[in-house]
Write a protein that holds these residues in place. Structure first.
Motif, mmCIF file in Angstrom:
data_model
loop_
_atom_site.group_PDB
_atom_site.id
_atom_site.type_symbol
_atom_site.label_atom_id
_atom_site.label_comp_id
_atom_site.label_asym_id
_atom_site.label_seq_id
_atom_site.Cartn_x
_atom_site.Cartn_y
_atom_site.Cartn_z
ATOM 1 N N PHE A 97 -31.962 32.784 42.535
ATOM 2 C CA PHE A 97 -32.210 34.068 41.880
ATOM 3 C C PHE A 97 -32.833 33.840 40.508
ATOM 4 N N PHE A 98 -32.340 32.804 39.799
ATOM 5 C CA PHE A 98 -32.880 32.475 38.482
ATOM 6 C C PHE A 98 -34.055 31.492 38.558
ATOM 7 N N GLY A 99 -34.451 31.104 39.777
ATOM 8 C CA GLY A 99 -35.650 30.286 39.957
ATOM 9 C C GLY A 99 -35.493 28.821 39.635
ATOM 10 N N ILE A 100 -34.273 28.270 39.724
ATOM 11 C CA ILE A 100 -34.081 26.859 39.353
ATOM 12 C C ILE A 100 -33.688 25.976 40.535
ATOM 13 N N LEU A 101 -33.622 26.523 41.750
ATOM 14 C CA LEU A 101 -33.217 25.724 42.911
ATOM 15 C C LEU A 101 -34.277 24.674 43.202
ATOM 16 N N LYS A 102 -33.884 23.411 43.243
ATOM 17 C CA LYS A 102 -34.814 22.302 43.412
ATOM 18 C C LYS A 102 -35.106 22.065 44.893
ATOM 19 N N ASN A 103 -36.259 21.461 45.153
ATOM 20 C CA ASN A 103 -36.666 21.007 46.494
ATOM 21 C C ASN A 103 -36.992 22.133 47.469
ATOM 22 N N THR A 104 -36.631 23.359 47.126
ATOM 23 C CA THR A 104 -36.937 24.489 48.014
ATOM 24 C C THR A 104 -37.481 25.647 47.183
ATOM 25 N N GLN A 105 -38.581 25.376 46.494
ATOM 26 C CA GLN A 105 -39.140 26.377 45.582
ATOM 27 C C GLN A 105 -39.509 27.682 46.285
ATOM 28 N N ASP A 106 -39.784 27.610 47.567
ATOM 29 C CA ASP A 106 -40.163 28.817 48.299
ATOM 30 C C ASP A 106 -39.014 29.820 48.380
ATOM 31 N N LYS A 107 -37.788 29.338 48.098
ATOM 32 C CA LYS A 107 -36.635 30.237 48.148
ATOM 33 C C LYS A 107 -36.287 30.796 46.771
ATOM 34 N N ASN A 108 -37.017 30.382 45.752
ATOM 35 C CA ASN A 108 -36.735 30.840 44.393
ATOM 36 C C ASN A 108 -37.331 32.217 44.103
ATOM 37 N N ASN A 109 -36.747 32.880 43.095
ATOM 38 C CA ASN A 109 -37.275 34.155 42.582
ATOM 39 C C ASN A 109 -37.423 35.225 43.665
ATOM 40 N N TRP A 110 -36.436 35.270 44.532
ATOM 41 C CA TRP A 110 -36.471 36.239 45.629
ATOM 42 C C TRP A 110 -36.203 37.660 45.110
ATOM 43 N N ILE A 111 -36.566 38.626 45.940
ATOM 44 C CA ILE A 111 -36.466 40.038 45.568
ATOM 45 C C ILE A 111 -35.335 40.687 46.363
ATOM 46 N N MET A 112 -34.503 41.426 45.683
ATOM 47 C CA MET A 112 -33.334 42.034 46.321
ATOM 48 C C MET A 112 -33.694 43.220 47.207
ATOM 49 N N CYS A 113 -32.788 43.519 48.115
ATOM 50 C CA CYS A 113 -32.894 44.729 48.911
ATOM 51 C C CYS A 113 -31.874 45.736 48.362
ATOM 52 N N LYS A 114 -31.664 46.849 49.040
ATOM 53 C CA LYS A 114 -30.680 47.824 48.584
ATOM 54 C C LYS A 114 -29.289 47.204 48.613
ATOM 55 N N GLY A 115 -28.506 47.439 47.567
ATOM 56 C CA GLY A 115 -27.126 47.004 47.587
ATOM 57 C C GLY A 115 -26.258 47.987 48.351
ATOM 58 N N ASP A 116 -25.090 47.533 48.805
ATOM 59 C CA ASP A 116 -24.181 48.438 49.506
ATOM 60 C C ASP A 116 -23.717 49.565 48.599
ATOM 61 N N LEU A 117 -23.536 49.251 47.314
ATOM 62 C CA LEU A 117 -23.028 50.232 46.352
ATOM 63 C C LEU A 117 -24.078 50.669 45.344
ATOM 64 N N THR A 118 -25.153 49.886 45.225
ATOM 65 C CA THR A 118 -26.202 50.190 44.235
ATOM 66 C C THR A 118 -27.571 50.061 44.891
ATOM 67 N N GLU A 119 -28.047 51.155 45.423
ATOM 68 C CA GLU A 119 -29.346 51.153 46.102
ATOM 69 C C GLU A 119 -30.483 50.799 45.149
ATOM 70 N N GLU A 120 -30.256 50.990 43.843
ATOM 71 C CA GLU A 120 -31.305 50.775 42.841
ATOM 72 C C GLU A 120 -31.713 49.305 42.711
ATOM 73 N N LEU A 121 -30.959 48.396 43.318
ATOM 74 C CA LEU A 121 -31.325 46.978 43.256
ATOM 75 C C LEU A 121 -32.570 46.668 44.097
ATOM 76 N N GLU A 122 -32.924 47.556 44.986
ATOM 77 C CA GLU A 122 -34.037 47.302 45.910
ATOM 78 C C GLU A 122 -35.330 46.986 45.161
ATOM 79 N N ASN A 123 -36.009 45.931 45.617
ATOM 80 C CA ASN A 123 -37.306 45.489 45.092
ATOM 81 C C ASN A 123 -37.231 44.893 43.684
ATOM 82 N N LEU A 124 -36.029 44.570 43.217
ATOM 83 C CA LEU A 124 -35.897 43.955 41.892
ATOM 84 C C LEU A 124 -35.673 42.448 42.029
ATOM 85 N N ALA A 125 -36.394 41.669 41.217
ATOM 86 C CA ALA A 125 -36.136 40.239 41.085
ATOM 87 C C ALA A 125 -35.323 40.033 39.814
#
Length: 350
Positions: A97-125
């Motif tokens: 989430f913070f973009g520091i995972l090593k060896n698998t950069q393609d998994k870094n800086n991902w974008i959230m979907c809707k939360g169960d309790l907070t739909e506003e998280l959708e499309n936020l990195a």
């Protein structure tokens, strides 16, 4: 000595073999340790990070709303560094989430979907969150359970096996690789090399999920454990493979001979095709795999120059054997069934 005394001694001995410590740390501190290589997520283990976007979003949402984080288990190595034992999905979610995972950069800086309790998280990195929310995540605390270096490795295995609390349960082989790599990586590398043998892959025809869950590595280990560790066979094949790998990782001298035997077996059986390990239902059978691979390896000199059609005839003879059928099916992983299959392999191929 009565049963209760035996129980007390066994429990006390097991407790004494386990040395642990615990700390409460913030995710920010854990991230700093990771960036300084003081906490290790081995690349072989790290590739098992497989939470989907919903699972990752749910975890970040849990932190943001203050839900307590389950403990994370680490194993201290001889240099005092920590190797992640349990908590891969949670730790990797925060790191990526913070973009520091090593060896698998393609998994870094991902974008959230809707939360169960907070739909506003959708499309936020992470970068889209207000700073105070980013700091809330970094300051969230997590209990770290530390398995000290002097703990028995079989106890570390048991802890990993019983306390693997991630959203995607790990297979026995994933657990073995994660735990026993701390002794030596040579045997893990050997298993991986054999598992990736193109002709072996063609014989087994694994699914993508099986490849992801190290099923091929497990089949190589199974072969080695039955060829090289038959005299110490445990009551259950999975436990036997664990016991065998525990010994094998400390003895790299056995690897060249095992590799030769494995490659000879694969080269000889490859012309037969994938049907060699499949019964009438065309489904891969570990019982057939045991019998054929052991029989061919034990009597390799006898079969190394035979025609493929003669080899197929022998395999079909095994498949039609009533003794083989009785030693397969239900309870096929038990010691008695495996010993019976080895006996049948000697009868048919010897």
């Amino acid at each position: 000595m009565n049963k209760i005394q035996n129980l007390e001694e066994r429990l006390q001995g097991t407790r004494n073999s386990l040395s642990t410590d615990r700390l409460d740390m913030s995710f920010g501190e854990i991230m700093s340790m990771y960036e300084r290589d003081e906490i290790i997520i081995d690349p072989d283990f790290q590739r098992l990070f497989r939470w989907d976007t919903y699972q990752k979003t749910r975890f970040i949402e849990s932190i943001l709303i203050g839900i307590p984080v389950p403990p994370i288990f680490v194993a201290e190595d001889e240099n005092g560094r920590w190797e992640l034992v349990d908590g891969l999905q949670r730790i990797s979610t925060v790191f990526s989430f913070f973009g520091i995972l090593k060896n698998t950069q393609d998994k870094n800086n991902w974008i959230m979907c809707k939360g169960d309790l907070t739909e506003e998280l959708e499309n936020l990195a992470c970068k889209d969150l207000p700073l105070k929310f980013q700091l809330n995540i970094k300051r969230a605390t997590c209990r770290i359970e530390i398995i000290k270096w002097n703990s028995a490795f079989d106890m570390r295995y048991e802890l990993f096996n019983r306390l693997n609390t991630g959203g995607s349960e790990l297979t026995d082989q994933e657990i073995r690789n994660a735990i026993f790599r701390g002794v030596s990586k040579d045997f893990n590398i050997f298993l991986r090399k054999c598992a990736e043998h193109p002709k072996f892959i063609q014989l087994i025809q694994p699914t993508e999920r099986q490849l992801e869950q190290l099923y091929m590595d497990e089949l190589v280990l199974r072969f080695c454990a039955l060829i090289d560790g038959q005299d110490d066979l445990s009551e259950n094949i999975s436990q036997h493979m664990t016991n065998y790998m525990k010994k094998a990782v400390s003895d790299s001298e056995r690897i060249p001979q095992l590799q030769v035997k494995f490659e000879e077996m694969v080269e000889l059986l490859h012309p037969v095709g994938k049907e060699v390990f499949r019964g009438s239902n065309n489904v891969f059978s570990t019982s057939l795999y045991d019998c054929v691979s052991i029989g061919i390896t034990k009597y390799f000199e006898k079969y190394k120059n035979v025609r493929t059609d003669e080899l197929i005839e022998k395999v079909n003879q095994l498949k039609e054997s009533e003794s083989f059928k009785k030693a397969s099916g239900s309870a096929s992983a038990s010691k008695s069934r495996i010993l019976k299959r080895i006996e049948v392999a000697n009868e048919i191929f010897g």
